[in-house]
Motif scaffolding. Structure first.
Motif, PDB file in Angstrom:
ATOM      1  N   VAL A  95      62.829  32.507  98.684  1.00 55.51           N
ATOM      2  CA  VAL A  95      61.621  32.944  97.992  1.00 55.51           C
ATOM      3  C   VAL A  95      60.669  33.528  99.016  1.00 55.51           C
ATOM      4  N   GLY A  96      60.109  34.659  98.657  1.00 61.64           N
ATOM      5  CA  GLY A  96      59.207  35.321  99.603  1.00 61.64           C
ATOM      6  C   GLY A  96      58.172  36.138  98.885  1.00 61.64           C
ATOM      7  N   GLY A 114      51.509  35.184 103.937  1.00 66.08           N
ATOM      8  CA  GLY A 114      51.541  34.868 105.365  1.00 66.08           C
ATOM      9  C   GLY A 114      50.608  33.735 105.730  1.00 66.08           C
ATOM     10  N   GLY A 115      50.896  33.177 106.896  1.00 69.08           N
ATOM     11  CA  GLY A 115      50.228  31.963 107.331  1.00 69.08           C
ATOM     12  C   GLY A 115      48.737  32.115 107.610  1.00 69.08           C
ATOM     13  N   VAL A 116      48.317  33.282 108.115  1.00 67.01           N
ATOM     14  CA  VAL A 116      46.910  33.432 108.492  1.00 67.01           C
ATOM     15  C   VAL A 116      46.022  33.294 107.255  1.00 67.01           C
ATOM     16  N   GLU A 143      58.900  33.188 115.939  1.00 72.03           N
ATOM     17  CA  GLU A 143      58.003  32.528 114.978  1.00 72.03           C
ATOM     18  C   GLU A 143      56.759  32.054 115.708  1.00 72.03           C
ATOM     19  N   VAL A 159      61.588  29.665 102.453  1.00 68.94           N
ATOM     20  CA  VAL A 159      60.374  30.311 101.930  1.00 68.94           C
ATOM     21  C   VAL A 159      59.805  31.150 103.062  1.00 68.94           C
ATOM     22  N   SER A 160      59.742  32.462 102.883  1.00 69.16           N
ATOM     23  CA  SER A 160      59.093  33.257 103.940  1.00 69.16           C
ATOM     24  C   SER A 160      58.911  34.694 103.498  1.00 69.16           C
ATOM     25  N   VAL A 189      57.814  36.641  94.693  1.00 72.06           N
ATOM     26  CA  VAL A 189      56.656  36.289  93.861  1.00 72.06           C
ATOM     27  C   VAL A 189      55.579  35.678  94.753  1.00 72.06           C
ATOM     28  N   GLN A 190      54.344  35.699  94.278  1.00 72.45           N
ATOM     29  CA  GLN A 190      53.306  34.941  94.979  1.00 72.45           C
ATOM     30  C   GLN A 190      52.953  33.774  94.063  1.00 72.45           C
ATOM     31  N   THR A 238      49.843  24.667  97.429  1.00 69.58           N
ATOM     32  CA  THR A 238      51.129  24.690  98.136  1.00 69.58           C
ATOM     33  C   THR A 238      51.591  23.284  98.519  1.00 69.58           C
ATOM     34  N   THR A 261      55.615  27.210 107.145  1.00 72.19           N
ATOM     35  CA  THR A 261      56.550  26.754 106.108  1.00 72.19           C
ATOM     36  C   THR A 261      57.322  25.521 106.591  1.00 72.19           C
ATOM     37  N   GLY A 283      54.977  28.917 112.254  1.00 75.95           N
ATOM     38  CA  GLY A 283      55.901  28.532 111.184  1.00 75.95           C
ATOM     39  C   GLY A 283      55.319  27.460 110.279  1.00 75.95           C
TER      40      GLY A 283
HETATM   41  N1  UDP Z   1      54.212  31.763 101.426  1.00 76.81           N
HETATM   42  C1  UDP Z   1      53.951  31.787 100.081  1.00 76.81           C
HETATM   43  N2  UDP Z   1      54.829  32.420  99.256  1.00 76.81           N
HETATM   44  C2  UDP Z   1      55.944  33.010  99.715  1.00 76.81           C
HETATM   45  C3  UDP Z   1      56.202  32.985 101.106  1.00 76.81           C
HETATM   46  C4  UDP Z   1      55.308  32.354 101.940  1.00 76.81           C
HETATM   47  O1  UDP Z   1      52.957  31.258  99.607  1.00 76.81           O
HETATM   48  O2  UDP Z   1      56.693  33.542  98.920  1.00 76.81           O
HETATM   49  C5  UDP Z   1      53.284  31.028 102.311  1.00 76.81           C
HETATM   50  C6  UDP Z   1      53.932  29.815 102.914  1.00 76.81           C
HETATM   51  O3  UDP Z   1      53.880  28.732 102.023  1.00 76.81           O
HETATM   52  C7  UDP Z   1      53.115  29.637 104.193  1.00 76.81           C
HETATM   53  C8  UDP Z   1      52.782  31.056 104.584  1.00 76.81           C
HETATM   54  O4  UDP Z   1      52.920  31.854 103.413  1.00 76.81           O
HETATM   55  O5  UDP Z   1      51.927  28.924 103.927  1.00 76.81           O
HETATM   56  C9  UDP Z   1      53.701  31.593 105.664  1.00 76.81           C
HETATM   57  O6  UDP Z   1      53.284  31.128 106.909  1.00 76.81           O
HETATM   58  P1  UDP Z   1      54.242  31.064 108.158  1.00 76.81           P
HETATM   59  O7  UDP Z   1      53.438  30.576 109.301  1.00 76.81           O
HETATM   60  O8  UDP Z   1      55.466  30.280 107.841  1.00 76.81           O
HETATM   61  O9  UDP Z   1      54.744  32.555 108.396  1.00 76.81           O
HETATM   62  P2  UDP Z   1      53.991  33.984 108.527  1.00 76.81           P
HETATM   63  O10 UDP Z   1      54.178  34.656 107.203  1.00 76.81           O
HETATM   64  O11 UDP Z   1      52.569  33.741 108.860  1.00 76.81           O
HETATM   65  O12 UDP Z   1      54.759  34.683 109.591  1.00 76.81           O
END
Ligand code: UDP
Length: 416
Positions: free
Chosen positions: A263-264, A53-55, A316, A233-234, A293-294, A205, A321, A319
């Motif tokens: 991919v998530g 996640g983004g945070v 969102e 990606v999410s 996967v991470q 990333t 990504t 966002g």
């Molecule tokens: N991300 C990742 N691997 C994944 C899916 C997401 O590293 O399989 C990262 C993505 O690159 C981004 C963050 O997680 O930096 C997701 O942030 P976003 O603000 O898009 O969404 P959130 O998950 O915070 O709702």
């Protein structure tokens, strides 16, 4: 503490100066001057997961950049059992407008776990920044000697009223609230500031990759590259609408052949992820790849190699990504929601869509027209570079922290 002692030779902190080629020497000077005023101020960020996640993505870069600029900035993560995170995920969903059955028992679990974390946290910082609803009530358990800021990242355009009235008394105790967009503003008494997130262009990333490095990552996961790649990606989360992406892809394939890669990852504070992942997995086939996967290098490689990146979110907060793909010069088809609307100017640096059919139509248009992909991609790179690099986010935080300066002075901790 002197962390430079015994530093492994490969470890080096990214500094504000490293951004000079991207933002210019004057911006670097301005930011460093603002940081110098706040030097040695002890800041702590608190959220609920180290990755996914983004945070977490923002904090891992922002906290290091602040330290490199002389502001000792820590990052703490609260702990909780799955029942706690199941409740806080329901709260997250309800803040984005879903229904919630907030029983007294759930409130007790939430508040008790936060209390236990408060006991363990030993906070004595000059500034405390609390992220999102999970650790929100922490503030009740401290005799406040310094400013506390609540930084909420979710899409607050239509929060569930019952949940908001339960959470609002906690929010009221904060000295300031930071939201991503003005349209998330709430009727509360603490001052509200609007700060959009940003990316670190030097992170795993986002850093530049050679074609060989991209191929290596894609081969590692056996991702076929014989046809154009469409990528989302999410986190596996219904708000990201992975189902809608698959449906759009099925329409696309009637006109242009391609491979879809979803991919998530599953963040530790997101217990619903596994369920969504499994339902999506059932639809995987030769041309629909679903990976849980991470692997940030894989995210980077996919965002670079994709012909089109999709982020078909229904809600969102911001966002990241989208920013990441735009920074790489890849055209994005994004859901017309929250922060995506602030990043994509429809038809100029990407496309905004509301339905599966619109998403399919824009993807087809981009796949058929390499010139359009190049033009949109170039504009995307330019706008991400101008508005969404980590130094801009750091400067916004420095301005906000600086606005508390009279308080710090009063305590004789800073300046003087
Ligand atoms: N991300 C990742 N691997 C994944 C899916 C997401 O590293 O399989 C990262 C993505 O690159 C981004 C963050 O997680 O930096 C997701 O942030 P976003 O603000 O898009 O969404 P959130 O998950 O915070 O709702």
């Amino acid at each position: 503490m002197d962390v430079s002692t015994g530093t492994p030779p490969t470890a080096r902190l990214t500094t504000v100066e490293d951004y000079a080629p991207l933002i210019g020497a004057r911006a670097v000077e301005r930011i460093l001057a603002k940081a110098a005023r706040l030097r040695d101020l002890h800041v702590v960020h608190i959220n609920s997961t180290y990755y996914g996640g983004g945070v977490a993505e923002i904090l891992s870069s922002l906290t290091l950049l602040m330290n490199a600029a002389g502001i000792p900035t820590g990052w703490r993560v609260i702990q909780g059992r799955p029942d706690f995170f199941s409740i806080t995920k329901k709260m997250h969903n309800a803040l984005q407008g879903a229904e919630i059955n907030l029983t007294e028992q759930k409130q007790h679990i939430y508040e008790d776990v936060v209390f236990e974390n408060a006991v363990r946290l030993h906070l004595g910082h000059d500034l405390v920044i609390v992220h999102d609803p999970q650790p929100l009530p922490l503030i009740r358990h401290f005799r406040k000697k310094s400013p506390w800021v609540w930084r909420c990242h979710v899409d607050l355009s239509k929060p569930n009223p019952a949940l908001w009235s339960y959470l609002a008394p906690f929010v009221e105790r904060y000295d300031a609230v930071v939201l991503s967009l003005p349209e998330y503003a709430q009727k509360i008494s603490p001052p509200q500031r609007f700060i959009m997130p940003a990316i670190n262009p030097f992170s795993t990333t986002n850093k530049e990759l050679s074609e060989a490095e991209i191929n290596d990552r894609l081969e590692h996961y056996a991702i076929p590259t014989d046809l154009p790649l469409i990528v989302q990606v999410s986190r596996f989360d219904h708000w990201k609408d992975p189902q809608g992406v698959i449906e759009a892809f099925r329409i696309v394939r009637k006109e242009v052949d391609a491979t879809l890669v979803l991919v998530g990852n599953v963040a530790t504070d997101d217990p619903e992820g596994q369920e969504v992942f499994q339902s999506i997995c059932q639809q995987a086939e030769e041309r629909i790849r679903v990976l849980s996967v991470q692997d940030s290098a894989l995210v980077n490689a996919l965002q670079r190699r994709a012909a089109v990146v999709v982020q078909k979110s229904i809600r969102e907060g911001f966002g990241l990504t989208v920013t990441e793909a735009m920074w790489k010069g890849t055209p994005v088809v994004g859901g017309k929601a929250g922060g995506i609307r602030h990043q994509i100017e429809d038809g100029s640096n990407g496309f905004l869509v509301e339905t599966v059919e619109q998403a399919a139509q824009r993807i087809v248009q981009l796949l058929k027209d390499p010139g359009l992909r190049r033009r949109i991609g170039a504009k995307a790179r330019e706008s991400a570079g101008a508005r969404f690099l980590m130094t801009r986010l750091m400067e916004d935080w420095l301005d906000l922290i600086g606005s508390f300066e009279p308080h710090f002075r009063l305590r004789g901790d800073v300046g003087a």
